[in-house]
Design a protein around this motif. Structure first.
Motif, PDB file in Angstrom:
ATOM      1  N   TYR A 187       0.794   3.982  -2.890  1.00 32.77           N
ATOM      2  CA  TYR A 187       0.529   5.396  -2.605  1.00 32.77           C
ATOM      3  C   TYR A 187       1.582   6.270  -3.279  1.00 32.77           C
ATOM      4  O   TYR A 187       1.274   7.311  -3.868  1.00 32.77           O
ATOM      5  N   GLU A 227      -5.055   1.856  -2.666  1.00 33.63           N
ATOM      6  CA  GLU A 227      -5.693   0.614  -2.225  1.00 33.63           C
ATOM      7  C   GLU A 227      -6.308  -0.132  -3.403  1.00 33.63           C
ATOM      8  O   GLU A 227      -6.226  -1.363  -3.475  1.00 33.63           O
ATOM      9  N   THR A 235       0.834  -1.201   0.000  1.00 36.41           N
ATOM     10  CA  THR A 235       0.000   0.000   0.000  1.00 36.41           C
ATOM     11  C   THR A 235       0.870   1.253   0.000  1.00 36.41           C
ATOM     12  O   THR A 235       0.566   2.229  -0.688  1.00 36.41           O
ATOM     13  N   ARG A 282      -4.582   7.812  -1.455  1.00 40.56           N
ATOM     14  CA  ARG A 282      -4.768   6.622  -0.611  1.00 40.56           C
ATOM     15  C   ARG A 282      -5.798   5.655  -1.204  1.00 40.56           C
ATOM     16  O   ARG A 282      -5.562   4.454  -1.281  1.00 40.56           O
TER      17      ARG A 282
END
Length: 176
Positions: free
Chosen positions: A26, A36, A22, A32
């Motif tokens: 990012y 994801e 993640t 964010r």
């Protein structure tokens, strides 16, 4: 057909790698929620070929390669960019936490680099991978990783180096 053992190995892999993946996503996307989505997409591709990946590649390499390729593909399709309604929305707000602000500036500067250079810098310096591992993930030579990393770092330094203050304004008749 995935076996029960493969399914358990995949679940364990996802639990162990979710945070680092993640973070990498990012840095590749700058958002964010999109990060994801990128991890989910890459893990879905990884899951489909999990048995083969375990025999052939390191799963970390495969999933990161899938993330980089998917991020580049998404960028090419170019989603509509949000347009701020007020000019003040685009001005950075002074923050008491200089480190947070510096990180934000770095991520913005990183976003302006070509996707391939961005991927190399993320993998080399944020993920702390070796040049050889970065080259293997991206399917290029170590020399290419070195040269693109060097050019990318130079561009980042140029964008992040504070400009010299302007010379003071002299009023007419004022001594120099």
């Amino acid at each position: 057909m995935p076996t029960r053992e493969h399914e358990e190995q995949f679940r364990l892999f996802v639990r162990q790698q979710w945070g680092p993946l993640t973070r990498t996503a990012y840095l590749l996307t700058g958002d964010r929620g999109t990060a994801e989505d990128l991890v989910q997409s890459a893990l879905e591709k990884t899951h489909r070929h999990w048995g083969r990946i375990l025999r052939k590649d390191a799963p970390e390499v495969y999933v990161r390669r899938a993330m980089v390729n998917t991020a580049i593909s998404w960028r090419r399709r170019r989603r509509p960019v949000e347009v701020p309604l007020l000019a003040s929305d685009t001005e950075p707000v002074p923050d008491a936490y200089a480190r947070v602000e510096q990180r934000q500036q770095l991520v913005l500067a990183l976003r302006q680099l070509p996707r391939r250079t961005q991927a190399i810098l993320v993998l080399r310096y944020f993920e702390d991978l070796s040049e050889a591992d970065t080259a293997r993930i991206l399917g290029c030579s170590v020399g290419s990783v070195k040269s693109q990393a060097s050019r990318g770092l130079a561009r980042l330094r140029g964008q992040l180096t504070p400009a010299a203050p302007p010379p003071p304004v002299r009023l007419q008749g004022e001594p120099a």
